[in-house]
Write an enzyme that holds these catalytic residues in place. Structure first.
Site, PDB file in Angstrom:
ATOM      1  CG  HIS A  63      -2.071   1.032   1.488  1.00 12.46           C
ATOM      2  ND1 HIS A  63      -3.261   0.710   1.732  1.00 12.46           N
ATOM      3  CD2 HIS A  63      -1.939   2.355   0.877  1.00 12.46           C
ATOM      4  CE1 HIS A  63      -4.159   1.726   1.436  1.00 12.46           C
ATOM      5  NE2 HIS A  63      -3.373   2.713   1.056  1.00 12.46           N
ATOM      6  CG  HIS A  65      -1.221   6.737  -1.645  1.00 10.90           C
ATOM      7  ND1 HIS A  65      -2.506   6.665  -2.196  1.00 10.90           N
ATOM      8  CD2 HIS A  65      -1.464   6.364  -0.195  1.00 10.90           C
ATOM      9  CE1 HIS A  65      -3.357   6.141  -1.480  1.00 10.90           C
ATOM     10  NE2 HIS A  65      -2.868   5.834  -0.152  1.00 10.90           N
ATOM     11  CG  LEU A  66       4.387   4.942  -6.123  1.00  7.79           C
ATOM     12  CD1 LEU A  66       5.037   4.026  -7.189  1.00  7.79           C
ATOM     13  CD2 LEU A  66       5.514   5.432  -4.963  1.00  7.79           C
ATOM     14  NE  ARG A  67       0.047  11.477  -2.401  1.00  3.24           N
ATOM     15  CZ  ARG A  67      -0.924  11.115  -1.678  1.00  3.24           C
ATOM     16  NH1 ARG A  67      -2.042  10.392  -2.471  1.00  3.24           N
ATOM     17  NH2 ARG A  67      -1.051  11.389  -0.342  1.00  3.24           N
ATOM     18  CG  ASN A  97      -5.600   7.768  -4.321  1.00  3.06           C
ATOM     19  OD1 ASN A  97      -4.313   7.184  -4.512  1.00  3.06           O
ATOM     20  ND2 ASN A  97      -5.718   8.333  -3.192  1.00  3.06           N
ATOM     21  CG  HIS A 182     -10.014   3.402   2.974  1.00  2.00           C
ATOM     22  ND1 HIS A 182      -8.811   4.344   2.880  1.00  2.00           N
ATOM     23  CD2 HIS A 182     -11.022   4.019   3.690  1.00  2.00           C
ATOM     24  CE1 HIS A 182      -9.317   5.396   3.635  1.00  2.00           C
ATOM     25  NE2 HIS A 182     -10.484   5.141   4.272  1.00  2.00           N
ATOM     26  CG  HIS A 235      -5.464   1.741   5.708  1.00  2.00           C
ATOM     27  ND1 HIS A 235      -6.811   1.670   6.124  1.00  2.00           N
ATOM     28  CD2 HIS A 235      -5.284   2.366   4.613  1.00  2.00           C
ATOM     29  CE1 HIS A 235      -7.489   2.231   5.029  1.00  2.00           C
ATOM     30  NE2 HIS A 235      -6.434   2.778   4.473  1.00  2.00           N
ATOM     31  CG  ASP A 308      -1.962   4.513   3.804  1.00  2.00           C
ATOM     32  OD1 ASP A 308      -1.844   4.828   2.605  1.00  2.00           O
ATOM     33  OD2 ASP A 308      -2.912   4.970   4.455  1.00  2.00           O
ATOM     34  CG  HIS A 312      -0.228  15.000   1.596  1.00  2.00           C
ATOM     35  ND1 HIS A 312      -0.995  15.088   0.566  1.00  2.00           N
ATOM     36  CD2 HIS A 312      -0.624  14.222   2.587  1.00  2.00           C
ATOM     37  CE1 HIS A 312      -1.956  14.154   0.919  1.00  2.00           C
ATOM     38  NE2 HIS A 312      -1.896  13.576   1.942  1.00  2.00           N
TER      39      HIS A 312
HETATM   40 ZN   LIG Z   1      -6.759   3.830   2.628  1.00  2.00          ZN
END
Ligand SMILES: [Zn+2]
Length: 434
Positions: A63, A65-67, A97, A182, A235, A308, A312
């Site tokens: 899990h 987020h590489l964005r 996402n 999620h 998570h 996770d 940012h």
């Molecule tokens: Zn999540």
């Protein structure tokens, strides 16, 4: 001449092969060619003295987020995989996402190509369950499975519709793809800023009860039973969720779960500083929850640790608490948090820690090349770390583009020295090689 690297006098911890002893590990080109005290590699071998160090299968993160695409001001595939390699990871599963959403094979291929170009860590993109993460219509699961997708999730959003969740579990079953949820009831979690309890009342922040998570898990377990599909709960944050997952496993459901390093180590009461790096989704919860998560990880009810990793930009997090987006980075601290919080106090053995950080997540994703075993002929995807080094998070700059670490300022024990992806150093002496 093949490239030859010898990790000399290293403690090889390989839960799959059942190995935990000091030995030599010889890597030739892309593969492990020999293991044993008599493995020397002969002339023209690059010898690394690894006394006191641990060599294990490269870590695998379910899990992150590489964005990219869409949010390259927060992180890119290149910077995110550099952070992953620095943290000892050789494979990560990227959340969908992005913008555009990873809900079709074209975006899957784009993310994978960016990762191949960077050459720092294997990236297995997760596909979205519903188009545009809108919760209304299923994506083309067959097409994405064909493109190599091993996990589907609307992460960031919870699939609210029971019908949509049922269909997803049913269709994904044919491709042996897991549906990762999620878990968060939308109505019950509206407007939340933190866990609902004593501290939310004290701090005057709107809370979300643990039930917002467990209600969805209870429903999803019923749907997993109805469909026979593969459910993964990501998570997990609450004690009552751990209980439900334990029951589901006892009843023989095809069920797996992961927990983050921050939920295993931090608490809602830490938010008294209003530090926006501690604002995460799901929120940090109470001490009984944290204890249940630790217990669940130790006894295997929670299969894996997943970071996770949620980078940012500084300006995103440097806002009032209620305006700041949730999330903490985690790739560069996961191993050390686990070593410090669970291995050092004796709750988890080193071998168990590697199992939760590498073996089980690789199995959940169905990855043959990762998660061990580290035996002759196998791909050299591995990490070498020093379990004794103490360091303070944030003192050295992160390799991630982001700095929003929930662990900033914390003293941790254990540091990655080398990471190798198919026999090539992605990190050497603590420094990424590219
Ligand atoms: Zn999540």
């Amino acid at each position: 001449m093949p490239s030859r690297v010898l990790f000399g006098a290293v403690r090889l911890v390989d839960p799959v092969a059942g190995h935990d002893a000091v030995t030599n590990v010889l890597v030739e080109d892309e593969t492990i060619s020999a293991i044993g005290r008599d493995a020397t590699g002969g002339p023209r071998v690059d010898v690394l003295d690894c006394e006191g160090l641990i060599l294990a299968p490269g870590l695998v993160d379910l899990h992150v987020h590489l964005r990219e695409p869409g949010f390259e001001h927060k992180e890119t595939v290149e910077s995110g995989t550099r952070a992953a390699a620095a943290g000892g990871f050789t494979a990560v599963c990227a959340m969908p996402n992005t913008d555009p959403v990873t809900d079709n094979s074209a975006v899957v291929m784009e993310v994978r190509n960016l990762a191949e170009k960077a050459g720092l860590c294997d990236v297995f993109p997760a596909g979205a369950i519903t188009r545009g993460l809108a919760g209304e219509s299923l994506t083309d699961i067959a097409e994405m499975a064909e493109a190599g997708v091993r996990l589907l999730t609307d992460d960031g959003q919870c699939v609210q519709s029971s019908r949509m969740m049922r269909l997803a579990l049913e269709y994904a079953k044919a491709f042996d793809v897991a549906i990762s949820q999620h878990a968060q009831d939308a109505a019950l979690s509206e407007g939340w800023q933190m866990h609902e309890g004593y501290y939310s009342a004290m701090l005057g922040l709107p809370g979300v009860p643990a039930e917002a998570e467990s209600i969805v898990i209870a429903r999803d377990l019923a749907l997993a039973r109805l469909t026979g599909g593969r459910l993964h709960v990501t998570h997990v944050s609450a004690a009552q969720s751990v209980d439900l997952i334990r029951q589901g496993k006892e009843r023989g459901l095809r069920l797996t779960a992961d927990v983050t390093p921050h939920h295993l180590s931090l608490l809602d009461e830490d938010l008294v500083t209003y530090d926006t790096s501690l604002k995460v989704n799901p929120p940090l919860r109470g001490v009984e929850d944290r204890e249940a998560l630790r217990e669940g990880l130790v006894d295997g009810v929670l299969d894996a640790v997943a970071t996770d990793h949620a980078p940012h930009a500084a300006e995103d997090k440097e806002q009032e608490f209620d305006q700041a987006p949730p999330g903490t980075i985690g790739l560069e601290t996961a191993l050390a948090v686990l070593l410090t919080e669970l291995v050092a106090p004796g709750r988890l053995s080193l071998s168990q820690a590697i199992e939760r950080l590498s073996v089980r997540p690789a199995q959940i994703l169905g990855l043959d090349e990762h998660g061990g075993p580290l035996t002759p002929g196998r791909p050299a995807n591995l990490v070498v770390f020093d379990p004794a080094v103490e360091w303070t998070v944030g003192e050295q700059p992160f390799f991630s583009m982001a700095r929003n670490s929930a662990f900033a300022g914390r003293a941790l024990k254990g540091r990655v020295l080398h990471t190798m992806l198919r026999g090539t150093f992605t990190v050497r002496e603590g420094e990424p090689t590219r």
